[in-house]
Write a protein that holds these residues in place. Structure first.
Motif, short mmCIF file in Angstrom:
data_model
loop_
_atom_site.label_atom_id
_atom_site.label_comp_id
_atom_site.label_asym_id
_atom_site.label_seq_id
_atom_site.Cartn_x
_atom_site.Cartn_y
_atom_site.Cartn_z
N LEU A 259 15.80 7.63 7.29
CA LEU A 259 15.35 8.88 7.91
C LEU A 259 13.86 8.84 8.17
O LEU A 259 13.07 8.42 7.31
N ASN A 260 13.46 9.30 9.35
CA ASN A 260 12.06 9.33 9.73
C ASN A 260 11.41 10.62 9.23
O ASN A 260 11.12 11.54 9.99
N ASP A 261 11.22 10.68 7.91
CA ASP A 261 10.66 11.87 7.29
C ASP A 261 9.76 11.41 6.14
O ASP A 261 10.26 10.89 5.14
N PRO A 262 8.46 11.58 6.25
CA PRO A 262 7.54 11.08 5.21
C PRO A 262 7.72 11.77 3.87
O PRO A 262 7.23 11.27 2.84
N ASP A 263 8.39 12.92 3.84
CA ASP A 263 8.57 13.65 2.59
C ASP A 263 9.83 13.23 1.82
O ASP A 263 10.07 13.71 0.72
N ILE A 264 10.62 12.35 2.40
CA ILE A 264 11.85 11.90 1.75
C ILE A 264 11.52 10.99 0.57
O ILE A 264 10.65 10.12 0.66
N ILE A 265 12.19 11.20 -0.55
CA ILE A 265 12.18 10.24 -1.66
C ILE A 265 13.37 9.32 -1.42
O ILE A 265 14.52 9.74 -1.49
N LYS A 266 13.12 8.07 -1.15
CA LYS A 266 14.13 7.15 -0.64
C LYS A 266 14.61 6.23 -1.76
O LYS A 266 13.93 5.27 -2.14
N LEU A 267 15.79 6.53 -2.28
CA LEU A 267 16.37 5.76 -3.39
C LEU A 267 17.76 5.27 -3.03
O LEU A 267 18.65 5.21 -3.87
N ASN A 268 17.94 4.88 -1.75
CA ASN A 268 19.30 4.58 -1.28
C ASN A 268 19.50 3.16 -0.79
O ASN A 268 20.64 2.76 -0.53
N THR A 269 18.46 2.37 -0.63
CA THR A 269 18.66 1.02 -0.06
C THR A 269 18.01 -0.08 -0.91
O THR A 269 17.80 -1.18 -0.42
N ASN A 270 17.71 0.23 -2.16
CA ASN A 270 17.23 -0.77 -3.13
C ASN A 270 15.95 -1.48 -2.69
O ASN A 270 15.74 -2.64 -3.01
N GLU A 271 15.13 -0.76 -1.95
CA GLU A 271 13.81 -1.29 -1.64
C GLU A 271 12.94 -1.22 -2.90
O GLU A 271 13.17 -0.41 -3.80
N ASN A 272 11.95 -2.07 -2.96
CA ASN A 272 11.01 -2.05 -4.07
C ASN A 272 10.07 -0.87 -3.88
O ASN A 272 9.52 -0.69 -2.79
N PRO A 273 9.85 -0.05 -4.90
CA PRO A 273 8.99 1.12 -4.72
C PRO A 273 7.50 0.79 -4.71
O PRO A 273 6.68 1.67 -4.43
#
Length: 354
Positions: A19-33
């Motif tokens: 999602l193109n939303d800078p406020d999203i906390i993205k914990l769905n695709t196992n990217e490194n934080p």
């Protein structure tokens, strides 16, 4: 236009939401934080300001192969580069599986394997894990190519080395692909089995432990004589100048890698404990995510409410679960390990929802 019938019939692989939303906390695709090594930015800047962009990249990625060979203690000739490990999986499918051939994998697992079989016009067999996420005692022979993710997604579990060797021996001479996308977050790797298991192929990615999901870089490790054959199948220049520079710099900075890995494992431990305290059935994980289910309610509404609150986790549903699970759909939430502040927000919102 005429499109092959097997392509028309398949549903196709669906990646996690972006999602193109800078406020999203993205914990769905196992990217490194955490960001990549500072050396990666230096290497990309050097590539951008040099004369390299107008030239083709190294076809085999020799500079990366030498660096990775030193780090992993393998011959550079045993390394095949790819545009992400999914590119490697595609190369292997094209190289080993004839039309109407047979591919196999354990399940519940990475759903791309089935999509690769469908694209190839091959048949696909999914063999269910046991209720302890082990492999069933008997695994049928006959597949042209067998995938085993280790650690597995979505469960985050691992199969022990002895079982992997037995499976490879059962399948020989056809290949067993050990998909080690998440192996940097566990305690052992199939690399130690390569010398004694000639039909074993290991695939790796720099998307997870090296924070390079946006770069798209993966590689395979196999016998050099097999790599020479696989080179014939890959695109001539399947990794660009920037990805090769970034990948080389990342794998060379092992101090930074170990620092980030330790942070993720520590947060994973806390997530497991605190999600369990909130009533989730959490499978002990060897990856950079945890697999959560509940016995008292469906988890899909939880996923939907988290999304409404600008927290993305991955809702996953499989036709069947491990052996011993109730028959029918098997689903859960796969939650990537984020920063401590991101996980604090997740746990706070979950508490409100539940």
């Amino acid at each position: 236009m005429t499109v092959r019938s097997n392509i028309r019939a398949m549903a196709g692989y669906v990646p996690g939401e972006q999602l193109n939303d800078p406020d999203i906390i993205k914990l769905n695709t196992n990217e490194n934080p955490y960001p990549p090594s500072p050396r990666v930015f230096e290497a990309i800047h050097a590539a951008l300001t040099s004369n390299s962009l107008r030239k083709y990249p190294q076809p085999l990625g020799d500079t990366f192969r030498r660096a990775a060979g030193r780090v992993l203690n393998v011959s550079p000739d045993s390394i095949l580069i790819g545009n992400g490990s999914d590119d490697i999986l595609t190369i292997l499918t094209r190289a080993f599986v004839p039309e109407d051939g047979l591919m196999a994998s354990a399940t519940p697992s990475y759903i791309l394997y089935r999509s690769l079989a469908e694209i190839q016009g091959a048949r696909f067999e999914a063999h269910r894990f046991t209720d302890s996420w082990a492999l069933a005692e008997s695994w049928p022979r006959g597949a042209d190519l067998t995938f085993l993710p280790n650690p597995n997604s979505p469960s985050g579990t691992v199969v022990d080395p002895e079982t992997i060797v037995r499976l490879a021996q059962t399948l020989a001479p056809t290949p067993l692909v050990l998909d080690e996308a998440y192996s940097d977050f566990t305690t052992w790797s199939g690399l130690e089995l390569l010398a004694s298991t000639p039909n074993l192929i290991i695939t790796r990615t720099l998307s997870k432990s090296y924070s390079l999901a946006g770069i798209r870089f993966g590689f395979a490790i196999a016998a050099p004589e097999l790599v020479r054959e696989l080179v014939k199948v890959k695109d001539s220049y399947n990794c660009d100048v920037l990805s090769l520079a970034a990948a080389t710099a990342a794998i060379e900075d092992q101090d930074y890698f170990r620092e980030v890995r330790a942070k993720i494992i520590a947060t994973r431990t806390r997530m497991t404990q605190e999600l369990a305290a909130q009533g989730f059935d959490v499978t002990p994980s060897h990856s950079n995510f945890v697999w959560c289910r509940r016995s008292d309610r469906s988890v899909k509404p939880i996923y939907e409410e988290l999304k409404r609150r600008k927290i993305l986790v991955r809702y996953m549903s499989y036709p069947t679960g491990p052996l011993g699970a109730p028959e029918g759909a098997y689903d859960g939430l796969r939650v990537s390990v984020g920063t401590d502040s991101e996980i604090d927000n997740l746990l706070r919102e979950l508490k409100a929802i539940l």
